[in-house]
Scaffold this active site. Structure first.
Site, PDB file in Angstrom:
ATOM      1  CE  LYS A  84      -4.136  -1.887   0.057  1.00 28.50           C
ATOM      2  NZ  LYS A  84      -4.993  -1.795  -1.152  1.00 28.50           N
ATOM      3  CD  GLU A 106     -10.065   3.425   0.349  1.00 27.44           C
ATOM      4  OE1 GLU A 106     -10.039   4.664   0.204  1.00 27.44           O
ATOM      5  OE2 GLU A 106      -9.257   2.662  -0.222  1.00 27.44           O
ATOM      6  CB  SER A 372       0.227  -7.926  -1.002  1.00 28.13           C
ATOM      7  OG  SER A 372      -0.697  -8.668  -0.225  1.00 28.13           O
TER       8      SER A 372
END
Lengths: 389, 273
Positions: A84, A106, A372
């Site tokens: 992210k 969000e 990830s």
């Protein structure tokens, strides 16, 4: 920069947001051609973020599975503990360029919220993060991290109280505060130009995989696997590989795996519709009401998916399948015990499917799995389920 | 019942301001809904907007969000909407307001045919961009159901021109930055909410002089009504303020009394308008 991926994508938003999206698109067009912007992004990604991340041979796991070689793209080692970061940094710099003073985001699993909070702190932008109440409960460490980084976490307490509701609430905030506020969307979803911006910032994952594979093996991977919720780590992994012969596999969350359960598998169990600014595959009832989803992984627990994935499914370039909560947990424990790595529950879905396929492939074949994020945020959830052995 | 678009257009021509009331279909039992419609008709409301619930209403504040989830929880479906619309459209001209997905799942033509056969005049979809309007315009030819576009204080001149030219029936002008409802939603606001509407109203009327422009979102007091009319609006839409009373169980007479109070603002439209 495409607005449409075949019949998917578009800009299905209230008119109040149209000028902001046009402004964002034009800022993005100029930023991506600006060498100074690129230099700043790359410098911070390297020195602050720890890029590039390794492509790591999971030797013990490979030996135990007894088939193809399994490599892990270590996005869990990026600053903040997940991919992210890549997108939050890039869009944070765009927000600065646009002169915005406030970031909203969000978050589902909390990793995008943490990354946005980090970027907000670094770039001196006030940051507020919307998070479903259910997700705040199951990803507590990330709530605490966001607060320590100076962000305000705003609980969303309606509907399924997960990622979809958090996105709705972030859009409502943006409609209200669009002049001062940058909406830092965390996945490759939403109205144009978000899916293509997120894809480009996340494509560093796939580009590094290509470079690392060429330099280590003088060859491409045979199979590349990533988990798909909204699909940002997957699109970043796949996009640079689309024109290669590598086989690409996206793994959605099947949830409990009960016969009637849809889990969060919008591509494998849904059909096209319009939600949150985009036309894409959705989990919905016959009348177009969006269904409540379920997954052990908060970051995959979403009824939609990025529009480019919808297109890649229809063209057949990427294969999409799903893994259940139980399969993901098994993969979590297996990686922990064989390689000394605690993966997040989201990529544990990709890992589960990669392990299954590896067993059926020859020893010379190479599989890359995008890991990830790291699993520290999931300790409580994992602890609630019995571990094998 | 006459067509809503025609009613609004002739009222604009006569310089008579219009007032539409929005209520979420299915949020209360039909009997009470229809009694409220009767009472509203009695106090001179021009037309109705029936909300059809969607699970993810992006542009709505808390009152209409809750009304939508109440309606869904009560098991309110498309055939129920058509039944209610049929009854309402015998009393007042009616539009239906929902989101794009429930309509595209039925197919644009099929949905508009359903609305037409139940007496509906117009469809309002706050998340439908003008770029996706083509199938709705085609369906307009056989159904006469207008697809109404929205503009907002953020809308720039070139875009406004497109919206004014393409909208059917009327233009729905959103009064401010924000979601529906007087409170503006759960979200903190970092800027003045009220947009300057007069330039948008003037531009719209200059571009398409016969087109009515109605202002909605956050209209809840006679002062709101007067302000929008004096800025040049042809009418207003009252939604959350009525829905809140409906959801809280206020009587049809009580709701109509509140709306009559707003109508007092309608009469003060000056000759300059």
């Amino acid at each position: 920069m495409p607005e449409w991926y075949g019949p998917f994508g578009g800009t299905f938003v209230p008119e109040t947001l149209v000028p902001a999206l046009q402004e964002l698109e034009s800022a993005w067009r100029s930023a991506r051609k600006d060498p100074a912007f690129k230099r700043e992004f790359q410098r911070l990604a390297r020195e602050w973020g720890g890029r590039p991340t390794p492509l790591y041979f999971a030797e013990n796991l490979t030996r135990e599975v007894g088939g193809a070689q399994i490599y892990l793209k270590r996005e869990d080692l990026v600053h903040g503990g997940a991919h992210k970061f890549n997108n939050a940094l890039g869009q944070g710099l765009l927000a600065k360029r646009l002169g915005k003073t406030r970031l909203i985001a969000e978050t589902g699993a909390g990793q995008h919220g943490v990354a946005t909070a980090m970027v907000g702190a670094k770039l001196a932008l006030r940051t507020e993060v919307y998070m479903g109440a259910v997700d705040m409960e199951r990803q507590k460490p990330n709530v605490q991290r966001m607060r320590l980084l100076g962000a305000t976490v705003r609980p969303v307490d309606h509907g399924g109280k997960t990622l979809k509701e958090a996105i709705n609430e972030a859009f409502r905030d943006w409609i209200t505060n669009v002049q001062s506020t940058y909406y830092l969307l965390g996945s490759a979803v939403g109205p144009h130009p978000f899916p293509s911006i997120v894809c480009e910032f996340q494509s560093v994952i796939g580009r590094e995989i290509l470079q690392q594979a060429r330099s280590a093996w003088k060859a491409l991977p045979d199979l590349v696997v990533a988990c798909v919720g909204g699909g940002s780590n997957a699109i970043g992994t796949f996009h640079p590989l689309l024109k290669t012969p590598a086989k690409l596999l996206g793994v959605e969350a099947a949830g409990s795996g009960a016969p009637q359960a849809v889990g969060s598998a919008s591509l494998t169990k849904g059909r096209p519709g319009v939600l949150q600014g985009m036309r894409t595959y959705l989990l919905q009832d016959a009348e177009g009401q969006i269904l409540e989803t379920d997954s052990i992984a908060a970051g995959l627990d979403y009824a939609g998916v990025g529009p480019e994935h919808a297109y890649l499914k229809e063209t057949g370039r990427v294969e999409y399948t799903s893994a259940t909560d139980t399969q993901a947990l098994e993969a979590f424990h297996r990686l922990a015990r064989t390689e000394g790595i605690l993966p997040a529950l989201e990529p544990s879905h990709a890992l589960a499917e990669a392990i299954r396929r590896a067993a059926t492939m020859p020893k010379e074949a190479r599989i890359v799995v995008t890991l990830s994020g790291r699993g520290d945020k999931d300790l409580e959830v994992v602890g609630q389920h019995a571990s094998p052995g | 019942m006459p067509h809503l678009g025609e009613v609004l257009a002739s009222r604009r021509a006569e310089r008579t301001p219009s007032l539409l009331v929005y209520m979420m279909a299915g949020s209360v039992p039909d009997e009470r809904f229809l009694a409220t419609v009767d009472a509203l008709k009695g106090v001179g409301v021009t037309g109705l907007e029936l909300g059809f619930p969607f699970s993810d209403p992006m542009a709505e504040g808390p009152v209409i969000q809750k009304a939508a989830s109440d309606a869904l929880a009560r098991g309110f479906h498309w055939p129920d909407l058509l039944r209610l619309l049929r009854s309402c459209s015998e009393k007042l001209p009616c539009a239906v307001m929902t989101y794009t997905n429930p309509i595209v799942q039925r197919g644009e033509l099929s949905a508009l045919q359903d609305l037409a056969s139940a007496g509906g005049s117009a469809l309002i979809l706050p998340d439908l961009p003008v770029e996706a309007l083509a199938p709705f315009r085609r369906a307009r030819q056989t159904t006469r159901v207008d697809t109404v576009l929205l503009a907002s204080p953020a809308t720039q001149a070139e875009r406004l021109r497109t919206l004014v030219v393409r909208t059917e029936g009327f233009l729905y002008l959103v009064s401010r930055y924000g979601t529906t409802g007087a409170g503006g939603g759960n979200t903190p606001s970092t800027q003045g909410r009220e947009g300057e509407l007069r330039p948008l109203l003037d531009a719209s009327h200059a571009l398409r002089p016969k087109l009515p422009v109605l202002v909605g979102f956050g209209v809840s007091t006679p002062e709101d009504v007067r302000r929008h009319l004096s800025a040049g609006a042809d009418g207003v839409v009252v939604g959350s303020a009525v829905q809140r009373r409906l959801s809280e169980g206020e009587s049809p007479q009580g709701i109509a009394g509140y709306v009559r109070g707003l109508c007092d603002g309608l009469t003060s439209k000056g000759p300059s308008a």
